[in-house]
Design an enzyme around this catalytic site. Structure first.
Site, short mmCIF file in Angstrom:
data_model
loop_
_atom_site.label_atom_id
_atom_site.label_comp_id
_atom_site.label_asym_id
_atom_site.label_seq_id
_atom_site.Cartn_x
_atom_site.Cartn_y
_atom_site.Cartn_z
N GLY A 119 8.07 0.30 2.29
CA GLY A 119 7.63 0.05 0.93
C GLY A 119 6.12 0.06 0.82
O GLY A 119 5.41 -0.04 1.82
N CYS A 120 5.63 0.15 -0.41
CA CYS A 120 4.17 0.23 -0.61
C CYS A 120 3.49 -1.09 -0.27
O CYS A 120 2.58 -1.14 0.56
CB CYS A 120 3.86 0.67 -2.03
SG CYS A 120 4.70 -0.28 -3.33
N TYR A 121 3.91 -2.19 -0.91
CA TYR A 121 3.35 -3.49 -0.55
C TYR A 121 3.57 -3.78 0.94
O TYR A 121 2.70 -4.32 1.62
CB TYR A 121 4.04 -4.61 -1.35
CG TYR A 121 3.68 -4.70 -2.80
CD1 TYR A 121 2.36 -4.86 -3.22
CD2 TYR A 121 4.68 -4.69 -3.78
CE1 TYR A 121 2.05 -4.99 -4.57
CE2 TYR A 121 4.38 -4.82 -5.13
CZ TYR A 121 3.06 -4.97 -5.51
OH TYR A 121 2.76 -5.11 -6.84
N SER A 122 4.76 -3.43 1.43
CA SER A 122 5.10 -3.71 2.82
C SER A 122 4.15 -3.01 3.78
O SER A 122 3.75 -3.57 4.80
CB SER A 122 6.53 -3.26 3.10
OG SER A 122 7.42 -3.77 2.15
N THR A 123 3.79 -1.78 3.45
CA THR A 123 2.89 -1.02 4.34
C THR A 123 1.57 -1.77 4.53
O THR A 123 1.09 -1.93 5.65
CB THR A 123 2.65 0.38 3.77
OG1 THR A 123 3.90 1.08 3.70
CG2 THR A 123 1.69 1.17 4.63
#
Length: 309
Positions: A119-123
Site C-alpha cells: 500500500g501507499c501509506y504502508s510503503t
C-alpha cells in the site's frame, strides 16, 4: 518476444497509471478486452489464460475472485499475479512486493507466482520502521504513532470527484477508529508486535505523500544512529534514498517525488531536545502504487528493474 501482460481493472486510477507506464514498451504486449466486457468472467478468463502476468487493480473482493477465476481455468493456465489491492498483503503464499525491504526480496519476487503490491501509506511507514526494528533501534513492542498525509487520488474515484467539483474540504483527518486497511500490513511487515497508532490525512493536492514517525531519542538512538541505520539499509538502492541531514526549519513537500518511483527518507530533530521525526516522501501513485507494480513486474519477467520508470 514481448511478454504478455493483462491489467484487470485498467480503467481505475492505479490501472491507468500502470497502463501509461507500459504502453509503448517493446518488451511488453498488453492483453486487452473490450470495455463493455471488462466485468465478463469469460472475457477476463480468456485474457488471463493469454497472459504471463495479470496485474489486479480491483477492489479486494474482486481481486480474490479474479485469482479464483484463474485457478478454475485448469492446470494449463499458469498466469502469475501482481495484486495492487489490500486483499493479499498479509496472506500466506503471497510474496510482499517491496524489493528493497530485506535481502532476498528481489529473488523472492522474481520467482513468485503471487506478488502483493504494498500500500501507499504502508510503503512509507515500512520503509522507515522495518530497518530500525531490525537494527534494535525500535523495540517490537514500542508504542509508535505514524502520521501521514496523501493526495486525494489515493481515495479513488469518489474522493477524486469530491475534490474536482470543489465539495471536499482542503484537508481532513480520517481513520480515527484505528481500523485503517493498511495497519495489518504495516504491523506485520515492520516486525512490530504492538499495533501502531496511525493518523492518516488527505490534502487538496492530487498526488504525493509524506509519512512521519515521531520518536523520543535515547541512549543509542540519536539522530546520527537513525540516519546511519537507514542509509546502510538502503545503500545502493535505485529507488530509495536517504538524505544526509535534515535541514533546520525544513518544510517537507509531499509532492516532491511526484512523477517518479522514488522514495526519499530524511531524519529531523535535535539531540538536545530528545525528539526526532523520520519522514518518508513518495508519490502515492508511483512508488506507492503503479510504479511499484511495474518495478515488481520487471523483476518477475527478468527485465531491467527500472524499465518504464
Amino acid at each position: 518476444m514481448a511478454h504478455r501482460v493483462f491489467i484487470d481493472g485498467e480503467a481505475g486510477t492505479t490501472g491507468l497509471q500502470i497502463l501509461e507506464r507500459l504502453q509503448g514498451r517493446e518488451d511488453i504486449e498488453l492483453v486487452s478486452i473490450d470495455h463493455e466486457r471488462r466485468k465478463d468472467p469469460v472475457a477476463r478468463g480468456e485474457a488471463m489464460a493469454a497472459a504471463e502476468i495479470a496485474i489486479l487493480c480491483l477492489p479486494d473482493d474482486a481481486a480474490r475472485e479474479a485469482v479464483a477465476l484463474a485457478e478454475g481455468l485448469g492446470d494449463d493456465v499458469s498466469v502469475r499475479f501482481i495484486d495492487a489491492s489490500t486483499a493479499h498483503r498479509t496472506a500466506e503464499g503471497w510474496v510482499y512486493g517491496f524489493p528493497e525491504l530485506a535481502a532476498g526480496n528481489r529473488d523472492a519476487i522474481a520467482g513468485a507466482r503471487f506478488v502483493s503490491n504494498p500500500g501507499c501509506y504502508s510503503t512509507g511507514a515500512i520503509a522507515i520502521v522495518a530497518p530500525l526494528v531490525a537494527a534494535g533501534l525500535i523495540a517490537p513492542d514500542e508504542a509508535l504513532t505514524i502520521n501521514a498525509v496523501s493526495g486525494y487520488t489515493g481515495g479513488g474515484k469518489a474522493l477524486i470527484a469530491e475534490y474536482e467539483d470543489g465539495t471536499a474540504p482542503p484537508f481532513f483527518v480520517y481513520g480515527l477508529t484505528q481500523a485503517h486497511k493498511h495497519l495489518p500490513e504495516i504491523t506485520k511487515k515492520t516486525g512490530l508486535s504492538a499495533r501502531p497508532v496511525f493518523a492518516p490525512a488527505v490534502g487538496n493536492f492530487a498526488q504525493g505523500m509524506a509519512v512521519q514517525l515521531p520518536l523520543h531519542l535515547r541512549a543509542g538512538r540519536d539522530l546520527a544512529a537513525l540516519r546511519a541505520t537507514l542509509a546502510a539499509h538502503y545503500e545502493g538502492q535505485q529507488f530509495i534514498r536517504v538524505l544526509p541531514e535534515g535541514e533546520p526549519g525544513a518544510r517537507i513537500d509531499p509532492t516532491a517525488m511526484n512523477g517518479t518511483n522514488m522514495l526519499e527518507l530524511s531524519v529531523h530533530g535535535d539531540d538536545r531536545t530528545g525528539c526526532a521525526t523520520v519522514v518518508a516522501v513518495l508519490d502515492n501513485l508511483g512508488k506507492g502504487a503503479s510504479g511499484a507494480a511495474v518495478q515488481n513486474l520487471n523483476l518477475m519477467l527478468g527485465l531491467d528493474e527500472a524499465a518504464g520508470l
